[in-house]
Scaffold this motif. Structure first.
Motif, mmCIF file in Angstrom:
data_model
loop_
_atom_site.group_PDB
_atom_site.id
_atom_site.type_symbol
_atom_site.label_atom_id
_atom_site.label_comp_id
_atom_site.label_asym_id
_atom_site.label_seq_id
_atom_site.Cartn_x
_atom_site.Cartn_y
_atom_site.Cartn_z
ATOM 1 N N ASN A 13 41.039 38.890 37.370
ATOM 2 C CA ASN A 13 41.281 38.332 38.698
ATOM 3 C C ASN A 13 41.549 39.425 39.726
ATOM 4 N N ALA A 14 42.302 40.444 39.307
ATOM 5 C CA ALA A 14 42.621 41.546 40.214
ATOM 6 C C ALA A 14 41.375 42.341 40.571
ATOM 7 N N VAL A 15 40.508 42.556 39.584
ATOM 8 C CA VAL A 15 39.275 43.308 39.830
ATOM 9 C C VAL A 15 38.401 42.592 40.859
ATOM 10 N N VAL A 16 38.290 41.278 40.740
ATOM 11 C CA VAL A 16 37.498 40.505 41.701
ATOM 12 C C VAL A 16 38.058 40.674 43.110
ATOM 13 N N ARG A 17 39.356 40.573 43.252
ATOM 14 C CA ARG A 17 39.973 40.699 44.574
ATOM 15 C C ARG A 17 39.784 42.115 45.140
ATOM 16 N N LEU A 18 39.895 43.103 44.285
ATOM 17 C CA LEU A 18 39.726 44.486 44.733
ATOM 18 C C LEU A 18 38.275 44.752 45.120
ATOM 19 N N GLN A 19 37.331 44.188 44.374
ATOM 20 C CA GLN A 19 35.916 44.330 44.742
ATOM 21 C C GLN A 19 35.657 43.736 46.117
ATOM 22 N N GLU A 20 36.228 42.562 46.349
ATOM 23 C CA GLU A 20 36.036 41.891 47.631
ATOM 24 C C GLU A 20 36.660 42.674 48.787
#
Length: 286
Positions: A13-20
């Motif tokens: 979940n954190a990776v998705v938010r950081l990518q965005e």
């Protein structure tokens, strides 16, 4: 049992938010921040992917993640950055050590192998360059100077933490803390070299770093010029002066050193194949 709060899902979940948010290293950022929140090594994340985080751990990680999503550098958030395999404490009062600066260390070590005498690191910040040289050259004395007293304290603390006894730090402007007549076999510096109108100053991690350690007048060359001129009085015969500088400053720095009487002036590339380090030899009197 719900696995929503597992290590694996929390990371995903954190990776998705950081990518965005535009992070250029979202997986690494998420892993480093979660390790910091859990006070665990990276191996823990791989060994225990199904481990559930409790409410306190989730809140701690969420706080760290929000700071990163706001653009704050991971090194400042966790208070540490590795340089030359040395875990260095960092603080917002100093630049974050970068991999390309290890090229300066490599070149300095190569030149130091052919000489004897003390080494001086100007604008030492966290002490990264000085401590890397000191740990590789345990029989040489390395000095680090920084304008800011809190930087000197941080560098000294890093030396103590890493048990590197042959490195000493002083605070003051460039050569001011060095006794007149002192001579060095090698003077190295990663000084401010960015022009104040450079658009990169408003991008990425640099936004959070101290401008005084980044920006120089005269198209970014003011401090390099000053150090080059004064260093002639502090270099022993056949002593080397070397700088890290901007990718587009190689020609200007070479011309400067040559005009001041340095010999064997040469520019080296960084790991991205950009001009990054220029050196010059102060010759013996003829």
């Amino acid at each position: 049992m719900s696995t929503e709060n597992s290590v694996e899902n929390t990371l995903k979940n954190a990776v998705v938010r950081l990518q965005e948010s535009g992070s250029d290293s979202p997986s690494l950022d998420a892993a480093v921040l979660l390790c910091h929140a859990l006070d665990k090594p990276r191996s823990f994340l791989l060994t225990w992917p199904d481990k559930l985080l409790d409410a306190e751990q989730l809140a701690q990680f969420a706080s760290l993640l929000e700071r990163r999503l706001g653009g704050e550098p991971v090194a400042y958030i966790v208070g540490e950055r590795e340089f030359w395999s040395l875990p260095l404490d960092v603080a917002p009062s100093t630049l974050i050590p970068r991999p390309d600066t290890e090229r300066l260390v490599e070149i300095a070590l190569d030149k130091a192998s052919d000489s004897e005498g003390d080494i001086l690191d100007l604008g030492t910040g966290t002490g990264a360059i000085a401590l890397a040289l000191a740990t590789e050259l345990p029989n040489r004395r390395v000095w680090g100077v920084d304008l800011k007293e809190d930087a000197r304290q941080l560098a000294s603390s890093n030396a103590k933490k890493l048990n590197i006894p042959n490195c000493e730090f002083r605070s003051g402007s460039w050569f001011d803390p060095i006794e007149s007549g002192t001579q060095f076999a090698l003077i190295v510096s990663n000084p401010p070299y960015i022009e104040k109108s450079d658009p990169h100053l408003s991008q990425g991690d640099v936004r959070f770093e101290p401008l005084s350690a980044l920006v120089a007048e005269d198209n970014g060359l003011a401090d390099i010029k000053y150090i080059s001129e004064v260093a002639r009085s502090y270099l022993q015969p056949d002593g080397w002066l070397m700088f890290e500088h901007g990718y587009d400053q190689g020609i200007a720095v070479r011309d400067l050193l040559a005009s001041l009487g340095y010999d064997q002036v040469e520019t080296f590339k960084d790991y991205g194949n950009n001009d990054r380090v220029t050196i010059g030899l102060w010759p013996k009197k003829k």
